[in-house]
Write a protein that holds these residues in place. Sequence first.
Motif, PDB file in Angstrom:
ATOM      1  N   THR A  52       0.811  -1.207   0.000  1.00 47.22           N
ATOM      2  CA  THR A  52       0.000   0.000   0.000  1.00 47.22           C
ATOM      3  C   THR A  52       0.844   1.257   0.000  1.00 47.22           C
ATOM      4  O   THR A  52       1.977   1.278   0.486  1.00 47.22           O
ATOM      5  CB  THR A  52      -0.944   0.020   1.211  1.00 47.22           C
ATOM      6  OG1 THR A  52      -0.163   0.134   2.415  1.00 47.22           O
ATOM      7  CG2 THR A  52      -1.775  -1.245   1.266  1.00 47.22           C
ATOM      8  N   ASP A  99      -0.727   2.250  -8.703  1.00 44.35           N
ATOM      9  CA  ASP A  99      -2.087   2.745  -8.465  1.00 44.35           C
ATOM     10  C   ASP A  99      -1.978   4.073  -7.728  1.00 44.35           C
ATOM     11  O   ASP A  99      -1.405   4.127  -6.643  1.00 44.35           O
ATOM     12  CB  ASP A  99      -2.830   1.710  -7.627  1.00 44.35           C
ATOM     13  CG  ASP A  99      -4.243   2.129  -7.260  1.00 44.35           C
ATOM     14  OD1 ASP A  99      -4.691   3.195  -7.724  1.00 44.35           O
ATOM     15  OD2 ASP A  99      -4.898   1.385  -6.503  1.00 44.35           O
ATOM     16  N   ALA A 101      -4.146   5.594  -6.122  1.00 45.65           N
ATOM     17  CA  ALA A 101      -4.838   5.497  -4.848  1.00 45.65           C
ATOM     18  C   ALA A 101      -3.989   4.661  -3.888  1.00 45.65           C
ATOM     19  O   ALA A 101      -2.900   4.235  -4.218  1.00 45.65           O
ATOM     20  CB  ALA A 101      -6.216   4.874  -5.050  1.00 45.65           C
ATOM     21  N   TRP A 103      -4.393   1.523  -2.519  1.00 47.72           N
ATOM     22  CA  TRP A 103      -4.120   0.176  -3.003  1.00 47.72           C
ATOM     23  C   TRP A 103      -5.376  -0.422  -3.612  1.00 47.72           C
ATOM     24  O   TRP A 103      -6.491   0.027  -3.342  1.00 47.72           O
ATOM     25  CB  TRP A 103      -3.606  -0.738  -1.888  1.00 47.72           C
ATOM     26  CG  TRP A 103      -4.610  -1.067  -0.824  1.00 47.72           C
ATOM     27  CD1 TRP A 103      -5.032  -0.247   0.180  1.00 47.72           C
ATOM     28  CD2 TRP A 103      -5.316  -2.299  -0.657  1.00 47.72           C
ATOM     29  NE1 TRP A 103      -5.947  -0.904   0.952  1.00 47.72           N
ATOM     30  CE2 TRP A 103      -6.136  -2.153   0.471  1.00 47.72           C
ATOM     31  CE3 TRP A 103      -5.307  -3.501  -1.357  1.00 47.72           C
ATOM     32  CZ2 TRP A 103      -6.965  -3.190   0.913  1.00 47.72           C
ATOM     33  CZ3 TRP A 103      -6.121  -4.533  -0.913  1.00 47.72           C
ATOM     34  CH2 TRP A 103      -6.945  -4.370   0.219  1.00 47.72           C
ATOM     35  N   SER A 104      -5.192  -1.466  -4.405  1.00 43.33           N
ATOM     36  CA  SER A 104      -6.311  -2.160  -5.026  1.00 43.33           C
ATOM     37  C   SER A 104      -5.844  -3.532  -5.482  1.00 43.33           C
ATOM     38  O   SER A 104      -4.643  -3.743  -5.721  1.00 43.33           O
ATOM     39  CB  SER A 104      -6.838  -1.371  -6.225  1.00 43.33           C
ATOM     40  OG  SER A 104      -7.833  -2.105  -6.912  1.00 43.33           O
ATOM     41  N   THR A 105      -6.798  -4.443  -5.627  1.00 40.57           N
ATOM     42  CA  THR A 105      -6.508  -5.746  -6.219  1.00 40.57           C
ATOM     43  C   THR A 105      -7.051  -5.831  -7.641  1.00 40.57           C
ATOM     44  O   THR A 105      -6.924  -6.868  -8.281  1.00 40.57           O
ATOM     45  CB  THR A 105      -7.110  -6.878  -5.377  1.00 40.57           C
ATOM     46  OG1 THR A 105      -8.531  -6.739  -5.372  1.00 40.57           O
ATOM     47  CG2 THR A 105      -6.586  -6.854  -3.949  1.00 40.57           C
ATOM     48  N   LYS A 106      -7.642  -4.734  -8.103  1.00 33.26           N
ATOM     49  CA  LYS A 106      -8.303  -4.734  -9.403  1.00 33.26           C
ATOM     50  C   LYS A 106      -7.431  -4.085 -10.477  1.00 33.26           C
ATOM     51  O   LYS A 106      -6.979  -2.955 -10.330  1.00 33.26           O
ATOM     52  CB  LYS A 106      -9.644  -4.015  -9.307  1.00 33.26           C
ATOM     53  CG  LYS A 106     -10.640  -4.743  -8.405  1.00 33.26           C
ATOM     54  CD  LYS A 106     -11.944  -4.001  -8.299  1.00 33.26           C
ATOM     55  CE  LYS A 106     -12.986  -4.807  -7.541  1.00 33.26           C
ATOM     56  NZ  LYS A 106     -12.531  -5.199  -6.207  1.00 33.26           N
ATOM     57  N   ASP A 109      -7.907  -0.439 -11.694  1.00 32.76           N
ATOM     58  CA  ASP A 109      -7.570   0.686 -10.811  1.00 32.76           C
ATOM     59  C   ASP A 109      -6.123   1.152 -10.971  1.00 32.76           C
ATOM     60  O   ASP A 109      -5.751   2.187 -10.423  1.00 32.76           O
ATOM     61  CB  ASP A 109      -7.805   0.307  -9.358  1.00 32.76           C
ATOM     62  CG  ASP A 109      -9.285   0.127  -9.048  1.00 32.76           C
ATOM     63  OD1 ASP A 109      -9.613  -0.637  -8.127  1.00 32.76           O
ATOM     64  OD2 ASP A 109     -10.119   0.752  -9.751  1.00 32.76           O
ATOM     65  N   TYR A 110      -5.331   0.406 -11.708  1.00 37.68           N
ATOM     66  CA  TYR A 110      -3.922   0.748 -11.847  1.00 37.68           C
ATOM     67  C   TYR A 110      -3.707   1.647 -13.060  1.00 37.68           C
ATOM     68  O   TYR A 110      -4.245   1.404 -14.132  1.00 37.68           O
ATOM     69  CB  TYR A 110      -3.072  -0.523 -11.934  1.00 37.68           C
ATOM     70  CG  TYR A 110      -2.921  -1.162 -10.584  1.00 37.68           C
ATOM     71  CD1 TYR A 110      -3.950  -1.910 -10.026  1.00 37.68           C
ATOM     72  CD2 TYR A 110      -1.762  -0.979  -9.828  1.00 37.68           C
ATOM     73  CE1 TYR A 110      -3.830  -2.469  -8.764  1.00 37.68           C
ATOM     74  CE2 TYR A 110      -1.626  -1.541  -8.573  1.00 37.68           C
ATOM     75  CZ  TYR A 110      -2.669  -2.277  -8.045  1.00 37.68           C
ATOM     76  OH  TYR A 110      -2.546  -2.829  -6.787  1.00 37.68           O
TER      77      TYR A 110
END
Length: 123
Positions: A52, A99, A101, A103-106, A109-110
């Motif tokens: 993150t 990303d 933001a 963090w993301s797993t999608k 979103d990157y």
Amino acid sequence: QVQLVESGGGLVQAGGSLRLSCAASGRTVSNYGMGWFRQAPGKEREFIAVITRNDGRTYYTDSVKGRFAISRDIAKNTVYLQMNSLKPEDTAVYYCAADSADWSTKERDYDYWGQGTQVTVSS
């Protein structure tokens, strides 16, 4: 904007280890949630791990928990993926991504992606 370059892929026997590197330029990795994804032949790209932006926590997909470790070296502006106990099913092209933001797993979103590095695990 950040540019990402992966390295460290190669051919390894099952049970072996590799360390992938993702060198960033343009902005520092601490400005991004930094993720690793992989894409095996004939399959969709999948999330592997993320560190993150805000506090450096790490998250992993279940299939790599306990075997892979993501880390970042802010001084070197590089993110790493240490891969241990590799299996043939880990064979894929591995991508580093940033990303904006936390963090993301999608995948969607990157914002920035590297070109990928091939990892091949032989049985």
